[in-house]
Design an enzyme around this catalytic site. Structure first.
Site, PDB file in Angstrom:
ATOM      1  N   VAL A 181      85.023  56.033  39.872  1.00 63.82           N
ATOM      2  CA  VAL A 181      83.938  56.206  38.903  1.00 63.82           C
ATOM      3  C   VAL A 181      84.309  55.569  37.569  1.00 63.82           C
ATOM      4  O   VAL A 181      83.529  54.813  36.977  1.00 63.82           O
ATOM      5  CB  VAL A 181      83.617  57.711  38.746  1.00 63.82           C
ATOM      6  CG1 VAL A 181      82.664  57.961  37.597  1.00 63.82           C
ATOM      7  CG2 VAL A 181      83.018  58.251  40.043  1.00 63.82           C
TER       8      VAL A 181
ATOM      9  N   LYS B 261      99.094  50.379  37.496  1.00 67.58           N
ATOM     10  CA  LYS B 261      97.662  50.187  37.725  1.00 67.58           C
ATOM     11  C   LYS B 261      97.036  49.464  36.524  1.00 67.58           C
ATOM     12  O   LYS B 261      96.262  48.519  36.686  1.00 67.58           O
ATOM     13  CB  LYS B 261      97.003  51.559  37.918  1.00 67.58           C
ATOM     14  CG  LYS B 261      95.636  51.494  38.521  1.00 67.58           C
ATOM     15  CD  LYS B 261      95.160  52.908  38.812  1.00 67.58           C
ATOM     16  CE  LYS B 261      93.776  52.918  39.400  1.00 67.58           C
ATOM     17  NZ  LYS B 261      93.226  54.267  39.447  1.00 67.58           N
TER      18      LYS B 261
ATOM     19  N   PHE C  55      75.974  58.671  40.078  1.00 68.92           N
ATOM     20  CA  PHE C  55      75.422  58.776  41.441  1.00 68.92           C
ATOM     21  C   PHE C  55      75.796  57.572  42.309  1.00 68.92           C
ATOM     22  O   PHE C  55      75.122  57.301  43.303  1.00 68.92           O
ATOM     23  CB  PHE C  55      73.896  58.926  41.374  1.00 68.92           C
ATOM     24  CG  PHE C  55      73.449  60.168  40.642  1.00 68.92           C
ATOM     25  CD1 PHE C  55      73.456  61.404  41.282  1.00 68.92           C
ATOM     26  CD2 PHE C  55      73.055  60.108  39.323  1.00 68.92           C
ATOM     27  CE1 PHE C  55      73.067  62.564  40.609  1.00 68.92           C
ATOM     28  CE2 PHE C  55      72.660  61.255  38.638  1.00 68.92           C
ATOM     29  CZ  PHE C  55      72.666  62.487  39.283  1.00 68.92           C
TER      30      PHE C  55
ATOM     31  N   PHE D  13      69.318  58.183  54.874  1.00 67.23           N
ATOM     32  CA  PHE D  13      70.281  59.250  55.170  1.00 67.23           C
ATOM     33  C   PHE D  13      69.904  60.068  56.395  1.00 67.23           C
ATOM     34  O   PHE D  13      70.143  61.266  56.457  1.00 67.23           O
ATOM     35  CB  PHE D  13      70.509  60.141  53.925  1.00 67.23           C
ATOM     36  CG  PHE D  13      71.652  59.603  53.099  1.00 67.23           C
ATOM     37  CD1 PHE D  13      71.511  58.396  52.432  1.00 67.23           C
ATOM     38  CD2 PHE D  13      72.869  60.247  53.032  1.00 67.23           C
ATOM     39  CE1 PHE D  13      72.566  57.841  51.725  1.00 67.23           C
ATOM     40  CE2 PHE D  13      73.938  59.706  52.333  1.00 67.23           C
ATOM     41  CZ  PHE D  13      73.770  58.510  51.676  1.00 67.23           C
ATOM     42  N   LEU D  14      69.324  59.391  57.356  1.00 63.73           N
ATOM     43  CA  LEU D  14      69.007  60.041  58.631  1.00 63.73           C
ATOM     44  C   LEU D  14      69.641  59.257  59.771  1.00 63.73           C
ATOM     45  O   LEU D  14      69.089  59.189  60.865  1.00 63.73           O
ATOM     46  CB  LEU D  14      67.485  60.156  58.804  1.00 63.73           C
ATOM     47  CG  LEU D  14      66.791  61.214  57.922  1.00 63.73           C
ATOM     48  CD1 LEU D  14      65.285  61.188  58.110  1.00 63.73           C
ATOM     49  CD2 LEU D  14      67.319  62.621  58.216  1.00 63.73           C
TER      50      LEU D  14
ATOM     51  N   GLY E  81      75.670  60.316  63.313  1.00 65.89           N
ATOM     52  CA  GLY E  81      77.000  59.720  63.449  1.00 65.89           C
ATOM     53  C   GLY E  81      78.042  60.784  63.712  1.00 65.89           C
ATOM     54  O   GLY E  81      77.721  61.888  64.164  1.00 65.89           O
TER      55      GLY E  81
ATOM     56  N   GLY F 249      81.728  62.283  55.575  1.00 70.90           N
ATOM     57  CA  GLY F 249      83.061  62.461  55.004  1.00 70.90           C
ATOM     58  C   GLY F 249      83.146  61.767  53.664  1.00 70.90           C
ATOM     59  O   GLY F 249      82.141  61.611  52.973  1.00 70.90           O
TER      60      GLY F 249
ATOM     61  N   CYS G  63      83.531  62.718  48.380  1.00 69.41           N
ATOM     62  CA  CYS G  63      82.538  63.500  47.619  1.00 69.41           C
ATOM     63  C   CYS G  63      81.887  64.617  48.430  1.00 69.41           C
ATOM     64  O   CYS G  63      81.990  65.789  48.060  1.00 69.41           O
ATOM     65  CB  CYS G  63      81.462  62.572  47.082  1.00 69.41           C
ATOM     66  SG  CYS G  63      82.159  61.244  46.096  1.00 69.41           S
TER      67      CYS G  63
ATOM     68  N   LYS H  98      84.019  67.763  49.542  1.00 69.77           N
ATOM     69  CA  LYS H  98      84.500  68.512  48.368  1.00 69.77           C
ATOM     70  C   LYS H  98      83.316  69.156  47.630  1.00 69.77           C
ATOM     71  O   LYS H  98      83.371  70.325  47.239  1.00 69.77           O
ATOM     72  CB  LYS H  98      85.243  67.515  47.474  1.00 69.77           C
ATOM     73  CG  LYS H  98      85.501  67.934  46.056  1.00 69.77           C
ATOM     74  CD  LYS H  98      86.373  66.899  45.332  1.00 69.77           C
ATOM     75  CE  LYS H  98      85.631  65.680  44.843  1.00 69.77           C
ATOM     76  NZ  LYS H  98      84.752  65.860  43.699  1.00 69.77           N
TER      77      LYS H  98
END
Ligand code: UGA
Length: 430
Positions: A12, A36, A148, A245-246, A249, A253, A256, A259
């Site tokens: 993010v 990093k 988002f 989102f249909l 599978g 996982g 996000c 959790k």
């Protein structure tokens, strides 16, 4: 142009910093890990994310984007400080806010009066107040502005958000945060901090609910002899439902959904509300991992996994990322191991050396290509929907396998074409 500090260069933070520089702000990103910061300062992005490296490099070139070690070196001149720190799962399932709280205490004395501190990470309801307390300052503002973005399309999602949500007690601070996004064409919702914080959890949990729902429908399709692809098509034309989102599978996982769904159950529980619906959504998901292992076992000759080798295509939690966190594929692999199978796997973003150092890959033979993974295997399972798996030489795959069996846990392949090539093909919900 505003002066912005971004604390934390994870998914993010790095994407936020790079895109805020891209839209014209002067951004300093801080991290505690020196290697990093050195890599990022050279334009070398440590994660695989489409378009992110280009964005970082152009930010460095324009001088609008810089990386420093230590948040104290980033905030001195900043008008806005974005907190993009990890909120791992803590004891009891809730989000652990210790990184954010420690940073607030650290930065409190260093901020210029009037600075707006912005919670960008997914934080539980009440976190805006906790950051205010940590900062211990009456002359700075704390605002919730959840992100988002999806891994794999993070840059696109930042530049083309469906909405911008700002949760603030101060209208003036909210207006200042909204002005940062002037160049972005999206509706801006200004609300109170608690609603803003909940919007993020409610959105992720709703998306997870959609997937668990379609997975349950797919399971039902299998027992009643229906085809989930047709069912979803028929549902999706209803605009209230939609097609997104249909995709059934192996379960959801990533860093996000697992959790955040647990954290939302905990938020509800702590507030005295029993969110049984979401418990069910999580249960369906965990059962889905086992169902995939059952499916693979059932497809093997005599339904025996013990002593057999299974080829696995795809290990990341979804395609177009190198992220293995809470990957459904690894959950299925673990269950295959428990049932006595050996696993030979290929993933375009996982190399054989990684298996030697990454404990999540323990016991998995990482192969150099999808064909190598199939050598001598009793079946091949598609567990991540990498597009390249569609375009393989399936005659070669069939000849390498000990038995011509494909278990397509992502419904990626065409069942008719696979059967025509002589495979026993098993999809999800059809
Ligand atoms: C998710 C949300 O989609 C983002 O909006 C949010 O900002 C982000 O979490 C976050 O909180 O930071 P991400 O975890 O990157 O994004 O991944 P998704 O694309 O949402 O996929 C999550 C999981 O659901 C994956 O395992 C994926 O394979 C699975 N999925 C997704 C399905 O099984 N079926 C679908 O139809 C869609």
């Amino acid at each position: 142009m505003s002066r912005i500090a971004v604390i934390g260069t994870g998914y993010v933070g790095l994407t936020t910093g790079a895109y805020l520089a891209h839209i014209g702000h002067e951004v300093i990103c801080a991290d505690v890990v020196k290697e990093k910061v050195d890599r990022l300062s050279r334009g070398d992005v440590p994660i695989f994310e489409l378009g992110l490296e280009d964005l970082v490099r152009s930010g460095l070139k324009s001088g609008l984007l810089r990386f420093v070690v230590g948040s104290e070196r980033a905030v001195g001149d900043a008008e806005f400080v974005f907190l993009c720190l990890p909120t791992p799962q803590g004891a009891g399932g809730g989000a652990d806010l210790s990184f954010i709280e420690a940073e607030a205490e650290h930065l409190g004395p260093l901020l210029a009066p009037g600075t707006v501190v912005i919670n960008k990470s997914t934080v539980p309801v009440g976190s805006t107040r906790r950051v205010e307390r940590g900062l211990g300052r009456g002359d700075v503002f704390v605002v919730s502005n959840p992100e988002f973005l999806r891994e794999g399309s993070a840059v696109h999602d930042c530049l083309n958000p469906d909405r911008i949500v700002i949760g603030a007690d101060s209208a003036a601070a909210a207006t200042r945060v909204a002005s940062l996004y002037e160049r972005i064409n999206a509706p801006v919702l200004v609300t109170d901090p608690a609603s803003s914080e909940l919007i993020k959890y409610a959105s992720n949990a709703f998306l997870a609910t959609k997937i668990s729902y379609v997975n349950a429908i797919a399971n039902l399709c299998e027992v009643v002899g229906a085809d989930v692809k047709e069912v979803v098509l028929g549902m999706g034309y209803d605009k209230r439902i939609g097609f997104e989102f249909l995709r059934p599978g192996p379960g959801w996982g990533g860093s996000c959904f697992p959790k955040d769904t647990k954290a939302l159950v905990k938020i509800a529980q702590d507030a005295g509300y029993n969110f049984g619906l979401l418990d069910g959504v999580i249960d369906v998901n965990v059962e889905q991992y086992a169902r995939m292992a059952d499916k693979i076992q059932g497809a093997c000759p005599d339904a025996v996994l013990d002593g057999r080798t299974v080829a696995v295509w795809g290990l990341t939690f979804k395609a177009m990322t190198d992220d293995l966190r809470d990957s459904p594929s690894l959950e299925v692999v673990r269950r295959l191991h428990e049932r006595g199978a050996s696993v030979r796997a290929f993933d375009p973003q996982v190399n054989p050396q990684q298996a030697q150092t990454d404990r999540r890959l323990e016991g998995v033979t990482i192969c150099a290509d999808p064909y190598d993974a199939c050598t001598g295997a009793a079946a091949v399972a598609v567990l991540t929907e990498w597009d390249e798996f569609r375009w393989l030489d399936f005659e070669k795959v069939r000849d390498l396998l000990a038995a011509p069996v494909i278990v397509d846990c992502r419904n990626l392949l065409d069942p008719a074409a696979m059967r025509k090539r002589g495979f026993a093909y098993h999809g999800v919900g059809r």
